[in-house]
Design a protein around this motif. Sequence first.
Motif, mmCIF file in Angstrom:
data_model
loop_
_atom_site.group_PDB
_atom_site.id
_atom_site.type_symbol
_atom_site.label_atom_id
_atom_site.label_comp_id
_atom_site.label_asym_id
_atom_site.label_seq_id
_atom_site.Cartn_x
_atom_site.Cartn_y
_atom_site.Cartn_z
ATOM 1 N N GLN A 25 -24.460 112.911 -26.821
ATOM 2 C CA GLN A 25 -25.295 113.181 -28.143
ATOM 3 C C GLN A 25 -24.804 114.150 -28.739
ATOM 4 N N GLY A 26 -25.055 114.054 -30.206
ATOM 5 C CA GLY A 26 -24.481 115.204 -31.206
ATOM 6 C C GLY A 26 -25.385 116.524 -30.642
ATOM 7 N N GLU A 27 -25.096 117.743 -30.931
ATOM 8 C CA GLU A 27 -26.005 118.963 -30.675
ATOM 9 C C GLU A 27 -26.525 119.300 -31.846
ATOM 10 N N LEU A 28 -26.421 118.936 -32.893
ATOM 11 C CA LEU A 28 -27.187 119.266 -34.354
ATOM 12 C C LEU A 28 -28.544 118.707 -34.178
ATOM 13 N N GLU A 29 -29.533 119.741 -34.290
ATOM 14 C CA GLU A 29 -30.945 119.281 -34.232
ATOM 15 C C GLU A 29 -31.244 118.677 -35.657
ATOM 16 N N HIS A 30 -31.815 117.306 -35.624
ATOM 17 C CA HIS A 30 -32.377 116.868 -36.969
ATOM 18 C C HIS A 30 -33.525 115.692 -36.703
ATOM 19 N N VAL A 31 -34.317 115.483 -37.679
ATOM 20 C CA VAL A 31 -35.536 114.614 -37.400
ATOM 21 C C VAL A 31 -35.141 113.323 -38.284
ATOM 22 N N ASN A 32 -34.328 113.166 -39.155
ATOM 23 C CA ASN A 32 -34.080 111.961 -40.011
ATOM 24 C C ASN A 32 -32.563 112.064 -40.734
ATOM 25 N N ALA A 33 -32.237 110.950 -41.361
ATOM 26 C CA ALA A 33 -31.076 111.200 -42.045
ATOM 27 C C ALA A 33 -30.772 112.253 -42.944
ATOM 28 N N PHE A 34 -31.684 112.700 -43.561
ATOM 29 C CA PHE A 34 -31.572 113.776 -44.538
ATOM 30 C C PHE A 34 -31.399 115.122 -43.770
ATOM 31 N N THR A 35 -32.393 115.393 -42.910
ATOM 32 C CA THR A 35 -31.909 116.600 -42.201
ATOM 33 C C THR A 35 -30.733 116.899 -41.307
ATOM 34 N N LEU A 36 -30.125 115.500 -41.077
ATOM 35 C CA LEU A 36 -28.632 115.433 -40.227
ATOM 36 C C LEU A 36 -27.526 115.736 -41.423
ATOM 37 N N VAL A 37 -27.822 115.255 -42.490
ATOM 38 C CA VAL A 37 -26.778 115.684 -43.487
ATOM 39 C C VAL A 37 -26.901 117.081 -43.777
ATOM 40 N N VAL A 38 -28.005 117.475 -44.023
ATOM 41 C CA VAL A 38 -27.984 119.101 -44.105
ATOM 42 C C VAL A 38 -27.690 120.010 -42.957
ATOM 43 N N ALA A 39 -28.077 119.444 -41.836
ATOM 44 C CA ALA A 39 -27.664 120.417 -40.553
ATOM 45 C C ALA A 39 -26.002 120.236 -40.695
ATOM 46 N N VAL A 40 -25.450 119.114 -40.773
ATOM 47 C CA VAL A 40 -23.863 119.118 -40.636
ATOM 48 C C VAL A 40 -23.233 119.959 -41.859
ATOM 49 N N ALA A 41 -23.760 119.785 -43.064
ATOM 50 C CA ALA A 41 -23.429 120.387 -44.139
ATOM 51 C C ALA A 41 -23.398 121.830 -43.950
#
Length: 214
Positions: A25-41
């Motif tokens: 699993q990736g280690e960046l916390e997120h709850v949906n696709a949008f928060t994943l984009v923000v976290a990775v950015a």
Amino acid sequence: MARQLDYPTIREIFTRFQAAEPEPQGELEHVNAFTLVVAVALSAQATDKGVNKATRGLFAVADTPQKMLDLGLDALTDHVKSIGLYRQKAKNVMKLSQILVDDYGGEVPNSRAALQSLPGVGRKTANVVLNMWWAHPAQAVDTHIFRVGNRTGIAPGKDVDQVERRIEDHVPADFQRHAHHWLILHGRYTCVARKPKCAACLIRDLCGFEDKTL
């Protein structure tokens, strides 16, 4: 840079990775696709741990593009001020949120080209989102994967694009889905930059690295 390993060796390497960690699993916390984009950015030139610490409170109040716009730039900046380059990153998050609302109905697109058109989203970020959210066999090459690819001979290349292509070309298809996570975790915790932990490495007998540590 080690020479390119052959197909049977690479298959054995990923067989061992899979046996040790079947569902990485990736280690960046997120709850949906949008928060994943923000976290990775936000994670560019920052640690996942640092990003997670900053985004827990942020995502509790702004987990959609519209909520992010409603939060506003000043409040967003305050949430992420512990992250490197936070001012520019905050501006990019606001801009990409506006584009998602205006052009995509508040939804995150699932194409690499569309993702890369968003402010602050490069090819690596797009590949992470495609892989982690939509299960595409996309390879997001960061410094860890670049190092592991070259040091081991799994995917040697002079730049991240070449390493990405060689992972796609040389890693067996049945391992492509999780290849990026296995490699990044291996680089983060075992095949570290300065003193690789070769004695504890599960692929040390297969790796092409000539200067193995004792």
